[in-house]
Write a protein that holds these residues in place. Structure first.
Motif, short mmCIF file in Angstrom:
data_model
loop_
_atom_site.label_atom_id
_atom_site.label_comp_id
_atom_site.label_asym_id
_atom_site.label_seq_id
_atom_site.Cartn_x
_atom_site.Cartn_y
_atom_site.Cartn_z
N LEU A 141 0.80 -1.22 0.00
CA LEU A 141 0.00 0.00 0.00
C LEU A 141 0.84 1.28 0.00
CD1 LEU A 141 -2.90 -0.95 2.44
CD2 LEU A 141 -2.77 -1.20 -0.04
N ALA A 142 2.13 1.18 0.27
CA ALA A 142 2.99 2.37 0.22
C ALA A 142 3.08 2.87 -1.21
CB ALA A 142 4.37 2.03 0.76
N SER A 143 3.07 4.18 -1.37
CA SER A 143 3.11 4.76 -2.72
C SER A 143 4.23 5.80 -2.80
CB SER A 143 1.77 5.40 -3.06
OG SER A 143 1.33 6.27 -2.03
N ALA A 144 4.60 6.13 -4.03
CA ALA A 144 5.70 7.04 -4.26
C ALA A 144 5.27 8.49 -4.05
CB ALA A 144 6.23 6.87 -5.68
N GLY A 145 6.26 9.35 -3.85
CA GLY A 145 5.93 10.76 -3.73
C GLY A 145 7.14 11.63 -3.55
N PHE A 146 7.04 12.88 -4.03
CA PHE A 146 8.03 13.90 -3.77
C PHE A 146 7.61 14.69 -2.53
CE2 PHE A 146 8.69 13.25 -8.33
CZ PHE A 146 10.08 13.21 -8.42
N LEU A 147 8.56 15.01 -1.68
CA LEU A 147 8.32 15.89 -0.55
C LEU A 147 9.41 16.96 -0.53
CD1 LEU A 147 7.32 13.34 2.20
CD2 LEU A 147 5.88 15.16 1.29
N GLY A 148 9.04 18.13 -0.07
CA GLY A 148 9.98 19.24 -0.06
C GLY A 148 10.06 19.95 -1.40
N TRP A 155 -0.78 5.64 4.19
CA TRP A 155 -0.81 4.98 2.89
C TRP A 155 -2.09 4.18 2.65
CZ3 TRP A 155 4.97 4.06 3.84
CH2 TRP A 155 5.73 4.97 3.11
N PRO A 156 -2.59 3.41 3.62
CA PRO A 156 -3.87 2.72 3.39
C PRO A 156 -5.01 3.69 3.10
CG PRO A 156 -2.73 1.79 5.28
CD PRO A 156 -2.00 3.04 4.93
N ARG A 157 -5.01 4.84 3.76
CA ARG A 157 -6.07 5.82 3.51
C ARG A 157 -5.95 6.41 2.10
NH1 ARG A 157 -5.85 10.00 8.32
NH2 ARG A 157 -7.53 10.92 7.06
N ILE A 158 -4.72 6.63 1.67
CA ILE A 158 -4.52 7.11 0.29
C ILE A 158 -5.01 6.07 -0.71
CG2 ILE A 158 -2.77 7.72 -1.42
CD1 ILE A 158 -1.09 8.85 0.92
N GLU A 159 -4.66 4.83 -0.47
CA GLU A 159 -5.07 3.75 -1.39
C GLU A 159 -6.58 3.60 -1.42
OE1 GLU A 159 -3.86 0.66 -4.12
OE2 GLU A 159 -2.86 2.39 -3.21
N ALA A 160 -7.22 3.85 -0.29
CA ALA A 160 -8.67 3.71 -0.21
C ALA A 160 -9.41 4.76 -1.03
CB ALA A 160 -9.13 3.78 1.25
N LEU A 161 -8.71 5.80 -1.47
CA LEU A 161 -9.36 6.82 -2.30
C LEU A 161 -9.80 6.24 -3.65
CD1 LEU A 161 -6.99 9.86 -1.67
CD2 LEU A 161 -9.26 9.47 -0.67
N ALA A 162 -9.16 5.18 -4.06
CA ALA A 162 -9.54 4.52 -5.31
C ALA A 162 -10.23 3.20 -4.98
CB ALA A 162 -8.30 4.26 -6.17
N THR A 163 -11.53 3.12 -5.25
CA THR A 163 -12.24 1.87 -5.07
C THR A 163 -11.94 0.96 -6.24
OG1 THR A 163 -14.18 2.60 -6.28
CG2 THR A 163 -14.09 3.12 -3.92
N GLU A 164 -12.38 -0.27 -6.17
CA GLU A 164 -12.15 -1.22 -7.27
C GLU A 164 -12.75 -0.68 -8.56
OE1 GLU A 164 -10.55 -4.48 -9.09
OE2 GLU A 164 -10.31 -3.88 -6.99
N ASN A 165 -13.89 -0.01 -8.46
CA ASN A 165 -14.52 0.52 -9.67
C ASN A 165 -13.78 1.73 -10.22
OD1 ASN A 165 -16.56 -1.37 -9.67
ND2 ASN A 165 -17.89 -0.14 -8.35
N ASP A 166 -13.07 2.44 -9.34
CA ASP A 166 -12.37 3.64 -9.77
C ASP A 166 -11.04 3.33 -10.43
OD1 ASP A 166 -14.33 5.33 -8.80
OD2 ASP A 166 -13.42 5.46 -6.82
N LEU A 167 -10.44 2.19 -10.03
CA LEU A 167 -9.11 1.88 -10.54
C LEU A 167 -9.15 1.69 -12.05
CD1 LEU A 167 -7.88 -0.64 -7.84
CD2 LEU A 167 -6.97 1.63 -8.27
N ARG A 168 -8.21 2.37 -12.71
CA ARG A 168 -8.15 2.27 -14.17
C ARG A 168 -7.67 0.88 -14.56
NH1 ARG A 168 -4.13 2.90 -17.86
NH2 ARG A 168 -2.64 3.52 -16.22
N THR A 169 -8.39 0.24 -15.43
CA THR A 169 -7.98 -1.05 -15.94
C THR A 169 -7.07 -0.84 -17.13
OG1 THR A 169 -10.02 -2.09 -15.21
CG2 THR A 169 -8.74 -3.26 -16.89
N ALA A 170 -5.83 -1.22 -16.99
CA ALA A 170 -4.88 -0.99 -18.07
C ALA A 170 -5.12 -2.00 -19.18
CB ALA A 170 -3.45 -1.14 -17.55
N PRO A 171 -5.06 -1.58 -20.44
CA PRO A 171 -5.27 -2.51 -21.54
C PRO A 171 -4.12 -3.47 -21.69
CG PRO A 171 -4.53 -0.40 -22.37
CD PRO A 171 -4.73 -0.23 -20.89
N ALA A 172 -4.41 -4.66 -22.18
CA ALA A 172 -3.35 -5.61 -22.48
C ALA A 172 -2.54 -5.07 -23.66
CB ALA A 172 -3.94 -6.97 -22.84
N GLU A 173 -1.22 -5.26 -23.57
CA GLU A 173 -0.37 -4.76 -24.66
C GLU A 173 -0.18 -5.85 -25.70
OE1 GLU A 173 3.23 -3.07 -23.29
OE2 GLU A 173 2.29 -1.92 -21.72
#
Length: 514
Positions: A358-365, A496-514
């Motif tokens: 659940l940890a995500s990347a980010g710039f700080l400062g 981080w879990p709270r950030i991840e919870a901002l995207a529900t399963e329906n909100d998550l973008r489904t990436a197309p198969a390449e």
């Protein structure tokens, strides 16, 4: 003079490399293997497509080498570890292969952490099961795809699938076998381990274990027709690519931490006895009686590549069109940024982290006066800091006194010096082209008697390496930045879990198969 063929399959590219017996690469051929992402956290690939791409690469490498296929004395494959490649009872692919970037089983791994399964697994297998571990992925299939689970005939890793395609034989090697189901003490399967994960039904599906340099089959007529290899060419068992990279770069051994800065942050050192800790995987080495201790997370140079793709896209396309390197284009920006103070920090968790899925990347400062060079500097330092998290753990357990660095970014002297300063260790970059492929070629050569053992590298390793010593003043400044990097990660853990919870399963973008 005999030649050796090393196959190295990563997460996006499969390579075939022909070496002469002195370790000189004669030819390299690559094929891209598309990832299939049917939905969030599912990272897969077509198994037959992987084999076709690998066969094409082998054929091209032989043609480019200027040598006859009959000169190839032996073949071996290495590939990304963990993940899962299943075949049914007829030895046909059972769905897509799952890459080590797949995180669909993250909830399973988290549940095991809470109910005590992880602690039991650590004690018995030498490692805490994670989202892409075979144990977790198999348990996910059991719960979500029971019909597929019932049809599992053999549980393979990526390089084991390629071995099967080459030889028609089923099996794995000592290093790969230890990703989930071997006893950390006796280094073999144990009857009480599968039940830990509720996988009792798969006892017969675990593949036989061979030494990495043991001949396990010969190239079949069918494989020969596709690859250009000579039917009957010996094939050895091969090994996990983490171990292969350390071996090929001269970093496999006690007292040395081998670092691979690639898609994953890979940091490993060898010991003569098993030592178990949740911060590293205690896995099998090249031989029984050796353990390879790996501290790993999917948080390394892929973050730098992502930045170049997303934020330097115009320059990258222009550089490619003109035959220039995008790395050379941005180098002056990075060097200018290193010459001035900066508040900017980056946590390189775009694809994973040491802190869970659940940890995500980010710039700080980040401030309005920062430019792209400052951001690139922060990305590179963040990558080095994440490696240090792992190296510090290994230093506590094994006290390595030097580091060997490989991976694409290691070729940049500025980056290599940042690693030395951030780690506070001498860092040697060995001029080894295709380290993992050479590591597995050493196993192939040993199998047919060209080398006394995989550790008897015929090259002058001292002459091939450049060592970067840490600079005291730079190390002190990076120490302060590193401590802040770690403190911020600790502070963000409950968020981080709270950030991840901002995207529900329906909100998550489904990436197309390449």
């Amino acid at each position: 003079m005999p030649c050796l063929l090393g196959i190295d399959n990563g997460l996006t590219v499969t390579k075939a490399v022909v070496f002469d017996e002195t370790g000189t690469p004669l030819a390299v051929a690559r094929r891209r293997v598309p990832q299939i992402i049917p939905r969030a956290r599912h990272i897969e690939r077509d198994m037959n497509g992987l084999w076709r791409a690998t066969a094409e690469a082998i054929s091209e490498a032989i043609a480019l080498s200027g040598r006859s296929a009959s000169d190839i004395a032996a073949v071996a494959a290495t590939a990304h570890g963990d993940g899962l490649y299943l075949v049914d009872f007829e030895r046909k692919p059972l769905g897509h292969g799952m890459l080590s970037l797949d995180s669909r089983a993250g909830d399973m791994a988290a549940a095991w952490e809470k109910d005590g399964t992880s602690a039991a697994a650590l004690s018995r297998t030498g490692q805490v099961p994670h989202a892409s571990a075979p144990s977790a992925l198999l348990a996910w299939i059991r719960d979500h795809e029971p019909e597929r689970f019932a049809r599992i005939g053999h549980v393979l890793a990526c390089k084991d699938w390629l071995r099967f395609c080459l030889t028609g034989t089923i099996g794995t090697d000592l290093t790969e076998a230890s990703t989930s189901f071997t006893d950390v003490k006796n280094q073999n399967y144990s009857a009480d381990i599968l039940p830990l994960f509720g996988l009792n039904a798969l006892h017969a599906a675990l593949p036989p274990i061979a030494r990495p340099d043991e001949i396990v089959g010969k190239v079949t007529a069918e494989a020969a027709a596709l690859t250009g290899l000579v039917a009957g060419t010996p094939v050895v068992a091969g090994l996990h690519d983490v171990t292969a990279s350390a071996l090929g770069s001269g970093g496999y051994g006690e007292g040395v931490v081998a670092i691979v800065a690639g898609t994953y942050s890979i940091n490993e050192t060898v010991s003569a006895s098993p030592k178990v800790d949740a911060r590293w995987f205690c896995r099998n080495g090249l031989r029984t009686g050796e353990w390879n201790n790996m501290s790993i997370s999917p948080a390394s140079a892929a973050n730098y590549d992502w930045f170049l793709d997303k934020l330097c896209g115009i320059e990258r396309r222009s550089a490619d069109a003109e035959g220039r390197s995008i790395h050379a284009v941005v180098a002056p920006e990075i060097e200018a940024a290193l010459a001035r103070p900066s508040t900017l920090l980056f946590h390189p968790y775009l694809f994973g982290s040491p802190h869970g899925p659940l940890a995500s990347a980010g710039f700080l400062g980040l401030r309005g006066w920062h430019d792209r060079g400052d951001m690139l500097r922060a990305v590179i330092e963040g990558i080095a800091f994440n490696h240090r998290v792992h190296v510090d753990a290994l230093r506590e357990g094994f006290d390595p006194h030097e580091a060997r660095l490989t991976g694409g970014i290691s070729r940049n002297p500025v980056f290599a010096q940042i690693f030395a300063d951030a780690l506070g260790l001498p860092v040697t970059v060995t001029e080894t082209e295709e380290a993992a492929a050479w590591g597995v070629a050493l196993c192939a050569g040993t199998g047919v008697g060209l080398f006394a053992s995989p550790r008897h590298d015929p090259r002058d390793l001292a002459g091939l390496g450049r060592t970067y010593e840490p600079h005291a003043d730079r190390s002190a400044k990076l120490e302060e930045r590193y401590r802040l990097h770690c403190d911020i990660a600790q502070s963000l853990a409950p968020l981080w879990p709270r950030i991840e919870a901002l995207a529900t399963e329906n909100d998550l973008r489904t990436a197309p198969a390449e």
